[in-house]
Design a protein around this motif. Structure first.
Motif, short mmCIF file in Angstrom:
data_model
loop_
_atom_site.label_atom_id
_atom_site.label_comp_id
_atom_site.label_asym_id
_atom_site.label_seq_id
_atom_site.Cartn_x
_atom_site.Cartn_y
_atom_site.Cartn_z
N TYR A 376 0.83 -1.20 0.00
CA TYR A 376 0.00 0.00 0.00
C TYR A 376 0.86 1.25 0.00
CZ TYR A 376 -3.17 3.67 1.38
OH TYR A 376 -3.88 4.86 1.41
N PHE A 377 1.94 1.24 0.79
CA PHE A 377 2.81 2.40 0.88
C PHE A 377 3.35 2.79 -0.49
CE2 PHE A 377 7.17 4.01 1.08
CZ PHE A 377 6.99 5.18 1.79
N VAL A 378 3.84 1.82 -1.25
CA VAL A 378 4.40 2.12 -2.58
C VAL A 378 3.32 2.69 -3.49
CG1 VAL A 378 5.37 1.08 -4.67
CG2 VAL A 378 6.31 0.49 -2.43
N LYS A 379 2.14 2.08 -3.47
CA LYS A 379 1.05 2.57 -4.31
C LYS A 379 0.67 3.99 -3.93
CE LYS A 379 -3.76 1.46 -5.59
NZ LYS A 379 -4.39 2.67 -5.04
N ASP A 380 0.54 4.25 -2.64
CA ASP A 380 0.16 5.58 -2.18
C ASP A 380 1.24 6.61 -2.49
OD1 ASP A 380 -1.65 7.34 -0.48
OD2 ASP A 380 0.22 7.47 0.67
N LEU A 381 2.50 6.24 -2.29
CA LEU A 381 3.59 7.16 -2.58
C LEU A 381 3.64 7.48 -4.07
CD1 LEU A 381 6.11 8.73 -1.73
CD2 LEU A 381 7.43 6.60 -1.92
N ARG A 382 3.48 6.47 -4.91
CA ARG A 382 3.46 6.70 -6.35
C ARG A 382 2.34 7.66 -6.74
NH1 ARG A 382 3.86 0.53 -8.20
NH2 ARG A 382 6.11 0.31 -8.48
N GLU A 383 1.14 7.40 -6.23
CA GLU A 383 0.00 8.24 -6.61
C GLU A 383 0.19 9.67 -6.10
OE1 GLU A 383 -3.46 6.22 -5.19
OE2 GLU A 383 -3.30 4.60 -6.68
N GLY A 384 0.73 9.79 -4.89
CA GLY A 384 0.99 11.11 -4.36
C GLY A 384 2.02 11.87 -5.17
N LEU A 385 3.11 11.20 -5.50
CA LEU A 385 4.16 11.86 -6.27
C LEU A 385 3.72 12.12 -7.72
CD1 LEU A 385 7.35 10.08 -4.90
CD2 LEU A 385 6.58 12.42 -4.44
N ALA A 386 2.88 11.24 -8.27
CA ALA A 386 2.35 11.50 -9.62
C ALA A 386 1.56 12.80 -9.63
CB ALA A 386 1.48 10.34 -10.08
#
Length: 393
Positions: A376-386
């Motif tokens: 979840y952390f990787v998915k959330d970080l990716r979406e946030g940084l996108a």
């Protein structure tokens, strides 16, 4: 501090390798440990009450036995070396960092900053997926994970002054030396504080930020907050009133606690394990969600580098030191995890972070999301940084 350069000759490759003698001494100290009697709430059912006097004796005895007889430090060393380790000197202090370049031509430089009581171990399980995602449509990053001054393989400061403002400036210098003159930043705990300083002080270099540890300016009113946000405020108040003795100790007398942390591996383990347990989203043991080996990787790194005291000094340098007037105008993504020690209400966050482009509240996870809920952390970080990078164009 001088501005960023691209002189990569100032950067040296580094490999971790503890001596056999150091590992033998650790095991001997663990075997010879003197332990106190059990806590007087012994026998309580699994849950928070079992931990209310600190780490339960039975849990510590089990973990010490595993650390002494089965834990494999060499595996973690090899993992760090595979990612890629380097050191450079900034303001006369050696700084260690992991650096994983992406194979993708469209990758964005990203600095990930850990906090206390963790280390670069906080991010080792997510570096590869951030650098070279399996999904071709996911953003990719050139990942840099520095060890804070006084932590891990970074040097231990011999003078005062290495607070979060100076660390943030050092990260700009570090990224510049790698050729990354514009980059994104993420952090939690002290890393979140440093990430906020990066976004606020260095907008010419920072494309935007993602943090799990937003901090609003002091003195804001609870008027207009939702019931959930009011509960966040109350939880934070209770934390600082009843659960923050560790921070007061390290902010006022880091040298005193430091003797125990550098001399006793069992004392170091208990001091750190207490926080992994209390701050994680679990019903009883932190190992419900986190790897026992990863926690021991973190503790062993502190032990082998003798950084228990020097790491504690970040509280002396920076406790309550975030400039109340600091504002962040670069795009910002903020994520809150339900069992984190502090969660900032969105209206309060908006008073400091002027361009919040994504706000996320997770359903599970605590203070160490990259270890507790890494997928979840990787998915959330990716979406946030996108969202951050789209706003920065």
């Amino acid at each position: 501090m001088p501005g960023p350069t691209s002189d990569v000759q100032d950067v040296q490759e580094f490999e971790a390798h503890a001596t056999d003698a150091d590992l033998d001494e650790l095991r001997a100290r663990l075997a010879a440990a003197r332990l106190p009697e059990a806590e007087t709430v012994r026998g309580a059912a699994p849950g928070p009450r079992r931990w209310e006097q600190g780490v339960p004796l039975a849990d510590l005895v089990d973990l010490v036995h595993y650390w002494r007889t089965a834990y494999d430090w060499r595996s973690f060393e090899a993992r760090l070396n595979r990612i890629g380790q380097f050191r450079t000197t900034i303001d006369d202090l050696g700084i260690h960092f992991l650096h994983r370049r992406s194979a993708r031509a469209d990758a964005t430089p990203l600095v990930l900053t850990h906090g206390w009581p963790d280390s670069v171990a906080r991010f080792v399980d997510v570096v590869d997926e951030l650098a070279d995602p399996k999904d071709a449509d996911a953003p990719a990053f050139h990942v840099v994970v520095p060890s804070l001054p006084g932590f891990g393989y970074s040097d231990r400061p011999t003078t005062t002054g290495w607070g979060t403002e100076k660390i943030a400036a050092a990260w700009v210098e570090l990224m510049g030396r790698l050729g990354y003159h514009r980059f994104a930043a993420h952090g939690g705990d002290w890393g979140g504080n440093i990430t906020t300083v990066l976004g606020g002080r260095f907008p010419a270099h920072v494309l935007g930020i993602h943090t799990t540890f937003a901090e609003g300016p002091p003195g804001l009113t609870t008027d207009g907050l939702t019931p959930v946000e009011r509960e966040w405020v109350e939880e934070t108040r209770r934390f600082w009133s009843h659960r923050a003795a560790y921070a007061k100790q390290q902010a006022t007398r880091p040298q005193t606690i430091g003797y125990a942390l550098v001399d006793s591996p069992v004392g170091l383990l208990a001091w750190i394990l207490d926080k992994f347990a209390e701050w994680s989203d679990t019903g009883d043991s932190p190992f419900e969600t986190m790897s026992r080996d990863r926690v021991l990787d973190d503790v062993t790194l502190y032990w082998l580098t003798r950084t228990g005291a020097s790491a504690a000094r970040i509280y002396y340098e920076s406790h309550n030191a975030l400039d109340p007037e600091l504002r962040v105008d670069v795009p910002s993504a903020i994520s809150a995890y339900p069992h984190d020690t502090e969660k900032c209400p969105r209206p309060w966050a908006r008073e400091r972070y002027r361009r919040i482009v994504r706000w996320s509240v997770a359903e599970a996870g605590g203070h160490f999301p990259s270890l507790e809920v890494p997928g979840y952390f990787v998915k959330d970080l990716r979406e946030g940084l996108a969202a951050v990078l789209a706003a920065a164009r």
